[in-house]
Design a protein around this motif. Structure first.
Motif, PDB file in Angstrom:
ATOM      1  N   ASN A 135       2.755  -2.587   8.043  1.00 42.25           N
ATOM      2  CA  ASN A 135       1.581  -2.452   7.192  1.00 42.25           C
ATOM      3  C   ASN A 135       1.973  -2.506   5.712  1.00 42.25           C
ATOM      4  N   GLU A 136       1.637  -3.647   5.096  1.00 42.04           N
ATOM      5  CA  GLU A 136       1.994  -3.851   3.696  1.00 42.04           C
ATOM      6  C   GLU A 136       1.392  -2.780   2.804  1.00 42.04           C
ATOM      7  N   TRP A 137       0.206  -2.293   3.133  1.00 40.55           N
ATOM      8  CA  TRP A 137      -0.437  -1.322   2.262  1.00 40.55           C
ATOM      9  C   TRP A 137       0.448  -0.107   2.044  1.00 40.55           C
ATOM     10  N   SER A 139       3.848  -0.056   2.112  1.00 41.24           N
ATOM     11  CA  SER A 139       4.970  -0.412   1.240  1.00 41.24           C
ATOM     12  C   SER A 139       4.525  -0.560  -0.210  1.00 41.24           C
ATOM     13  N   HIS A 228      -3.016  -7.105  -6.821  1.00 41.13           N
ATOM     14  CA  HIS A 228      -3.660  -7.480  -5.558  1.00 41.13           C
ATOM     15  C   HIS A 228      -5.176  -7.624  -5.696  1.00 41.13           C
ATOM     16  N   ASP A 237      -2.349  -6.312   2.810  1.00 45.38           N
ATOM     17  CA  ASP A 237      -2.165  -6.747   4.192  1.00 45.38           C
ATOM     18  C   ASP A 237      -2.033  -5.548   5.120  1.00 45.38           C
ATOM     19  N   SER A 238      -2.548  -5.696   6.344  1.00 42.51           N
ATOM     20  CA  SER A 238      -2.428  -4.627   7.338  1.00 42.51           C
ATOM     21  C   SER A 238      -2.342  -5.226   8.725  1.00 42.51           C
TER      22      SER A 238
END
Length: 250
Positions: A135-137, A139, A228, A237-238
């Motif tokens: 899960n990019e959110w 990071s 973003h 992104d998730s």
């Protein structure tokens, strides 16, 4: 967290709009069905089930969230701990949970209780986060607020992210036909970086990271969100799982 959840109810719902569209389609609630929405928060998914013609009941442990859900109306709501609440056996056709089922202190007991509440052949539909590393959110939050630090252990909201472990958990509780469908859609943290920053500062993950941050953390977080920004809002992104299962037919 509850006060924050109620204050930002609209943003919490908008955050997962794309995931919720998939969740609603997977649930495929039909008129006349009896639906239990577990961890309903302020009740959006419960109201959607009711709008589809179901007899929908939303439950949550948060009195504040249920008070807000009742204020918004559109379905029935109760303060209840779904892990232990004595639901009538075989009372529901569908049990739903949109990002609520990850928080049970005793998951085997909780899912066994939900299986008992379903009629034979009744279905379970969950929307849960995949593991944190996907899960990019997370990071983005970590690298902005506490760059270079070791992240704390993943919180309970990632507890159902491992398909093998979750399948074993559900099958042990009495569910069959367990299926995982990946949903790769961004989450929206708000219409702009300032709103996203205010929203994120109340999240558990950010509060944990701020313990390791410095006075520049908030500014870095706002800058990260600005990077973003899109015409559709601040998108990160998730990866989530749609999990469906059934209770064995009699």
């Amino acid at each position: 967290m509850t006060e924050h959840r109620v204050r930002f109810a609209a943003i919490f719902d908008a955050e997962v709009r794309r995931q919720n569209d998939r969740f609603r389609a997977a649930a495929a609630v039909r008129p006349g069905e009896d639906v239990l929405d577990v961890g309903c928060g302020t009740g959006e998914s419960t109201r959607e089930a009711a709008a589809a013609g179901a007899n929908a009941l939303g439950v949550d442990v948060s009195e504040q969230a249920i008070a807000k859900a009742r204020e918004l109306g559109g379905a029935a709501f109760e303060v209840a701990d779904a892990q232990a609440h004595p639901f009538p056996a075989g009372a529901f056709d569908v049990v739903l949970s949109r990002f609520g089922a990850m928080f049970f202190p005793d998951p085997p007991a909780a899912f066994a209780n939900l299986a008992r509440a379903l009629r034979p052949g009744g279905r379970l539909v969950l929307l849960v986060w995949q593991t944190r590393d996907r899960n990019e959110w997370y990071s983005v939050l970590h690298d902005a607020v506490a760059p270079g630090s070791t992240p704390p252990p993943p919180g309970p909201h990632f507890s159902l992210g491992d398909p093998d472990a979750t399948r074993a958990l559900l099958e042990g509780a009495g569910f069959t036909d367990v299926v995982f469908t990946e949903v790769a859609e961004p989450v929206c943290y708000g219409p702009d970086a300032a709103t996203a920053c205010e929203f994120a500062l109340g999240l558990l993950d950010v509060k944990q990271l701020l313990d390791h941050g410095d006075e520049q953390s908030v500014a870095r977080l706002r800058d990260a969100f600005a990077a973003h920004e899109t015409p559709e809002g601040v998108l990160l992104d998730s990866r989530t799982w749609l999990v469906t299962a059934r209770v064995s037919r009699a």
